[in-house]
Design a protein around this motif. Structure first.
Motif, PDB file in Angstrom:
ATOM      1  N   ARG A 377       6.460   1.878  -4.455  1.00  9.64           N
ATOM      2  CA  ARG A 377       6.784   2.652  -6.008  1.00  9.64           C
ATOM      3  C   ARG A 377       6.184   3.736  -6.226  1.00  9.64           C
ATOM      4  O   ARG A 377       6.723   4.806  -6.573  1.00  9.64           O
ATOM      5  CB  ARG A 377       6.775   1.510  -7.080  1.00  9.64           C
ATOM      6  N   VAL A 378       4.884   3.759  -6.059  1.00 11.61           N
ATOM      7  CA  VAL A 378       3.982   4.706  -6.653  1.00 11.61           C
ATOM      8  C   VAL A 378       3.483   5.738  -5.483  1.00 11.61           C
ATOM      9  O   VAL A 378       3.559   6.838  -5.692  1.00 11.61           O
ATOM     10  CB  VAL A 378       2.741   4.171  -7.333  1.00 11.61           C
ATOM     11  N   LYS A 379       3.380   5.391  -4.433  1.00  4.52           N
ATOM     12  CA  LYS A 379       3.001   6.075  -3.289  1.00  4.52           C
ATOM     13  C   LYS A 379       4.148   6.698  -2.416  1.00  4.52           C
ATOM     14  O   LYS A 379       3.833   7.278  -1.420  1.00  4.52           O
ATOM     15  CB  LYS A 379       1.907   5.408  -2.512  1.00  4.52           C
ATOM     16  N   GLY A 380       5.210   5.930  -2.425  1.00  2.11           N
ATOM     17  CA  GLY A 380       6.331   6.379  -1.467  1.00  2.11           C
ATOM     18  C   GLY A 380       6.272   5.698  -0.215  1.00  2.11           C
ATOM     19  O   GLY A 380       6.934   6.418   0.882  1.00  2.11           O
ATOM     20  N   VAL A 381       5.254   4.642   0.129  1.00  2.00           N
ATOM     21  CA  VAL A 381       5.159   4.330   1.261  1.00  2.00           C
ATOM     22  C   VAL A 381       6.513   3.244   1.747  1.00  2.00           C
ATOM     23  O   VAL A 381       6.893   2.761   0.999  1.00  2.00           O
ATOM     24  CB  VAL A 381       3.937   3.338   1.184  1.00  2.00           C
ATOM     25  N   PRO A 382       6.946   3.418   2.996  1.00  2.00           N
ATOM     26  CA  PRO A 382       7.921   2.717   3.667  1.00  2.00           C
ATOM     27  C   PRO A 382       7.753   1.180   3.377  1.00  2.00           C
ATOM     28  O   PRO A 382       6.424   0.792   3.527  1.00  2.00           O
ATOM     29  CB  PRO A 382       8.226   3.087   4.898  1.00  2.00           C
ATOM     30  N   PHE A 383       8.536   0.237   2.715  1.00  2.00           N
ATOM     31  CA  PHE A 383       8.192  -1.005   2.800  1.00  2.00           C
ATOM     32  C   PHE A 383       7.401  -1.785   3.844  1.00  2.00           C
ATOM     33  O   PHE A 383       6.313  -2.619   3.731  1.00  2.00           O
ATOM     34  CB  PHE A 383       9.350  -2.157   2.091  1.00  2.00           C
TER      35      PHE A 383
END
Ligand code: ARG
Length: 459
Positions: A377-383
């Protein structure tokens, strides 16, 4: 003997063992009230179409009313030789009123009579199940409202999974019991057609009015096919299937109460009035009532299976095997109604320990998903990547013997540079729960909405 009612072409008396295996009076006396109202409806209809004189009708109605009084005062003498409740009542009616009693069975058979009586009984049992399920829902809803924000561990595989609220967990059962109610209600609609007037199997040559008896007995209409009317017991199967599913729900709830009330969990304490002690171990407080709710579900599942098997190979129409339809249904109804009442009463008196629940909620890294979600959500990392990063954080905390929220900022940043202090916002169990705001989720505000919606729908 019972043969006097139909034994015109018999010479020998029945063998004692025949009487014993043939008799159902020991259990079908529970149909007495249904048998009496069924006979009353039949007599009124026979008179309305001119088959019975008004005088005979009144004698019959009067006699049946007296018999009801005798049975309810415990004065009625039930006779095994008279086989079942139908012949016991008819024979007594003739004793009391004479010849009109011998006219009652015109245009009727015990085959449509017993189907009618049993349907009336099962219909009442469906209504009682619905009412008791509703009472249980009422207790669960009260607890759920109180504990809408009480944090506890949620489990999958009985391993700590994610924090949830106790109210949310209880509302899961409110939904299950709501579907159980709808199953009984559906079954009642299907049941509610009258078999009376199907006679033995083919219908009758008398000009009877089946719609009249159907209406008199609260049925929506007469059953369309006389062979079906005396052959099928799917209404009893519908009851038993609905009861079996409700019993499985009750059993799972009972199992959770047993588990939660152990010292190891310590989430709840069962009301003393529903527990027992031990004659050897002074510290014991055993959840017997909950265990018996769990145990009695086995009987109810067996009752369904037994009737399915009885019916499976039967050719149409009536066969005496079908007399075996009643005891299982009575047993299931008794077991279900007792279990529902006991469960509601147990829950009504339960003590909840929110601090114990909350402490347990964080055990087992239950906010690891929150860490992964935060990275997305905050860092845009893929799940999928975030999942791996959170797993490494869990591994580190495990090796240090601490919780995720106890890891230092630098330690977390060492796992992945994108983790900053903001993450501590989501690592606590309360914040975790509060963030699950999706429809049907565990956030306290959602739980309160669900409670209000369920109260409006079910109570
Ligand atoms: N006692 C019987 C039963 O419970 C009643 C019906 C008897 N009918 C018959 N044809 N013998 O099924």
């Amino acid at each position: 003997s019972g043969r006097s009612l139909w034994g015109g072409h018999f010479e020998a008396d029945p063998a004692p063992l025949m009487t014993q295996i043939n008799a159902s009076i020991g259990f079908d006396k529970r149909l007495y009230a249904q048998d009496i109202v069924g006979s009353m409806a039949h007599a009124r209809m026979l008179a309305a179409v001119g088959i019975l004189s008004p005088t005979d009708r009144d004698a019959i109605l009067d006699g049946l009313e007296r018999i009801r009084g005798e049975i309810e005062r415990g004065e009625f003498v039930f006779t095994t030789e008279l086989e079942d409740i139908h012949l016991n009542i008819e024979s007594r009616l003739t004793d009391l009123v004479g010849e009109p009693g011998r006219r009652l069975h015109t245009a009727r058979s015990r085959n449509d009579q017993v189907a009618t009586d049993f349907k009336l009984w099962v219909r009442d049992a469906m209504d009682r199940a619905d009412a008791r399920l509703k009472e249980l829902q009422r207790v669960l809803l009260g607890l759920a409202r109180t504990h809408a924000a009480t944090v506890m561990p949620g489990f999958t595989h009985l391993q700590a999974a994610q924090p949830v609220t106790f109210g949310h967990h209880l509302m899961a059962y409110v939904e299950m019991f709501g579907r159980d109610r709808s199953r009984f209600q559906d079954a009642r609609r299907r049941l509610n057609e009258s078999p009376l007037g199907a006679a033995a199997l083919a219908g009758t040559s008398f000009p009877i009015d089946r719609a009249m008896t159907a209406a008199d007995l609260g049925f929506d209409r007469p059953m369309a096919n006389s062979i079906d009317a005396v052959s099928d017991r799917d209404f009893a199967l519908d009851y038993l299937a609905s009861a079996a599913i409700a019993a499985v729900h009750l059993s799972r709830l009972a199992e959770e109460l047993v588990l939660w009330s152990t010292p190891q969990f310590g989430f709840v304490r069962m009301p003393e009035a529903f527990t027992s002690g031990s004659s050897i171990m002074p510290q014991k407080r055993n959840p017997d009532a909950a265990e018996l709710v769990r145990g009695k579900s086995g009987r109810i599942l067996g009752d369904l299976q037994a009737l399915l098997v009885v019916l499976k190979g039967l050719p149409l129409a009536y066969s005496k095997d079908m007399q075996e339809d009643k005891e299982g249904v009575f047993d299931a109804a008794d077991s279900l109604e007792l279990s529902l009442a006991a469960t509601a009463a147990m829950l009504d008196g339960i003590t909840v320990f929110p601090e114990r629940m909350k402490a347990a909620a964080g055990v087992g890294y239950t906010t690891a998903t929150d860490l992964a979600d935060w990275l997305v959500r905050v860092k845009g990392v893929p799940f999928r990547e975030a999942h791996g990063i959170a797993a490494r954080a869990v591994k580190l905390a495990e090796s240090k013997g601490c919780g995720l929220e106890d890891l230092g900022r630098d330690e977390l940043a060492g796992i992945d540079a994108r983790i900053d202090a903001g993450v501590f916002e989501v690592l606590g169990v309360e914040r975790s729960v509060a963030s699950r705001r999706s429809f049907g989720g565990t956030a306290p505000e959602r739980v309160l909405e669900a409670v209000a919606a369920a109260e409006a729908r079910y109570l």
